[in-house]
Scaffold this motif. Sequence first.
Motif, PDB file in Angstrom:
ATOM      1  N   LEU A  36       0.835  -1.205   0.000  1.00  0.00           N
ATOM      2  CA  LEU A  36       0.000   0.000   0.000  1.00  0.00           C
ATOM      3  C   LEU A  36       0.868   1.253   0.000  1.00  0.00           C
ATOM      4  CD1 LEU A  36      -2.795  -1.166   2.460  1.00  0.00           C
ATOM      5  CD2 LEU A  36      -3.003  -0.847  -0.025  1.00  0.00           C
ATOM      6  N   GLU A  40       1.099   4.027  -3.048  1.00  0.00           N
ATOM      7  CA  GLU A  40       0.871   5.456  -2.828  1.00  0.00           C
ATOM      8  C   GLU A  40       2.033   6.309  -3.320  1.00  0.00           C
ATOM      9  OE1 GLU A  40      -0.001   8.635   0.762  1.00  0.00           O
ATOM     10  OE2 GLU A  40      -0.622   6.558   1.035  1.00  0.00           O
ATOM     11  N   ALA A  83      -8.387  -2.760   0.540  1.00  0.00           N
ATOM     12  CA  ALA A  83      -7.912  -1.442   0.976  1.00  0.00           C
ATOM     13  C   ALA A  83      -7.992  -0.441  -0.172  1.00  0.00           C
ATOM     14  CB  ALA A  83      -6.482  -1.536   1.505  1.00  0.00           C
ATOM     15  N   GLN A  87     -11.262   2.094  -0.238  1.00  0.00           N
ATOM     16  CA  GLN A  87     -10.438   3.120   0.402  1.00  0.00           C
ATOM     17  C   GLN A  87     -11.265   4.282   0.954  1.00  0.00           C
ATOM     18  OE1 GLN A  87      -6.841   4.289  -1.615  1.00  0.00           O
ATOM     19  NE2 GLN A  87      -6.828   6.284  -0.608  1.00  0.00           N
ATOM     20  N   LEU A  90     -13.041   3.043   4.141  1.00  0.00           N
ATOM     21  CA  LEU A  90     -12.059   2.785   5.204  1.00  0.00           C
ATOM     22  C   LEU A  90     -11.426   4.086   5.685  1.00  0.00           C
ATOM     23  CD1 LEU A  90     -10.375  -0.422   3.741  1.00  0.00           C
ATOM     24  CD2 LEU A  90     -12.148  -0.296   5.510  1.00  0.00           C
ATOM     25  N   ASP A  91     -11.111   4.983   4.768  1.00  0.00           N
ATOM     26  CA  ASP A  91     -10.530   6.271   5.159  1.00  0.00           C
ATOM     27  C   ASP A  91     -11.497   7.079   6.021  1.00  0.00           C
ATOM     28  OD1 ASP A  91      -8.215   5.636   3.822  1.00  0.00           O
ATOM     29  OD2 ASP A  91      -8.403   7.212   2.288  1.00  0.00           O
ATOM     30  N   ILE A  94     -11.399   5.595   9.489  1.00  0.00           N
ATOM     31  CA  ILE A  94     -10.158   5.990  10.168  1.00  0.00           C
ATOM     32  C   ILE A  94     -10.228   7.464  10.569  1.00  0.00           C
ATOM     33  CG2 ILE A  94      -7.673   6.341   9.863  1.00  0.00           C
ATOM     34  CD1 ILE A  94      -7.815   3.871   7.880  1.00  0.00           C
ATOM     35  N   ARG A 112      -0.462   5.660   7.353  1.00  0.00           N
ATOM     36  CA  ARG A 112      -1.697   5.516   6.568  1.00  0.00           C
ATOM     37  C   ARG A 112      -1.821   4.101   6.035  1.00  0.00           C
ATOM     38  NH1 ARG A 112      -0.624  10.558   4.525  1.00  0.00           N
ATOM     39  NH2 ARG A 112       0.376   9.683   2.676  1.00  0.00           N
ATOM     40  N   ARG A 116      -4.817   1.577   6.926  1.00  0.00           N
ATOM     41  CA  ARG A 116      -5.687   1.079   5.849  1.00  0.00           C
ATOM     42  C   ARG A 116      -5.685  -0.439   5.791  1.00  0.00           C
ATOM     43  NH1 ARG A 116      -3.834   5.772   1.608  1.00  0.00           N
ATOM     44  NH2 ARG A 116      -5.502   7.254   2.117  1.00  0.00           N
ATOM     45  N   ALA A 120      -8.934  -2.664   6.632  1.00  0.00           N
ATOM     46  CA  ALA A 120      -9.422  -3.624   5.630  1.00  0.00           C
ATOM     47  C   ALA A 120      -9.558  -5.010   6.253  1.00  0.00           C
ATOM     48  CB  ALA A 120      -8.475  -3.666   4.428  1.00  0.00           C
ATOM     49  N   CYS A 160     -11.845   1.998  15.249  1.00  0.00           N
ATOM     50  CA  CYS A 160     -12.380   1.583  13.946  1.00  0.00           C
ATOM     51  C   CYS A 160     -13.084   0.236  14.040  1.00  0.00           C
ATOM     52  CB  CYS A 160     -11.265   1.501  12.907  1.00  0.00           C
ATOM     53  SG  CYS A 160     -10.656   3.083  12.335  1.00  0.00           S
TER      54      CYS A 160
END
Length: 171
Positions: A36, A40, A83, A87, A90-91, A94, A112, A116, A120, A160
């Motif tokens: 991940l 990114e 994830a 995203q 999930l974001d 979070i 991050r 994530r 997930a 979460c």
Amino acid sequence: MPRHDRDEAPLPGPRIMNAAPNAARSAARLGAVQALYQMEVSGASTADVIADFSAGKLPRETEATYTDSEGDLDLFKVLVEKAVDRQRTLDRAIARHLSKGWRLERLDAVARAILRAGAAELEQRPDIPVPVVIDEYVEIAKSFFDGPEPGFVNATLDACARDLRSGDQGA
């Protein structure tokens, strides 16, 4: 003559049959975090990182070597694919639990990725107990950070879990 000295009796060890699956899952989790992060910062695709994991190129860790046969490919795929696919959801989960004034984008990219992947797994793998999931990602955070980040990962994933596993009281 029989020995009665307690100090010489062997201590029971961990169950050998559980060691390999646990190590494989740990490798998949670490690999997913690294994937991940890689996605990114470099723009790698999901297919690219899955191929890297399958080829044994992920996870990268200096203290232990994992081979492609040791990593749980199914778990890795679920973590990375979900994830990415989920995203936004999930974001949001979070971000709801970040301190006031903090945004997810303000966090370190590794943090991050850890959050994530953890979110997930909490959402997608209800068969794995919440405390196990949280502990695994806290350990990953400890391998990257010396400061307060592992505690932050612990608190954030715990919060979460209440959102992502509304019916699970194991958090």
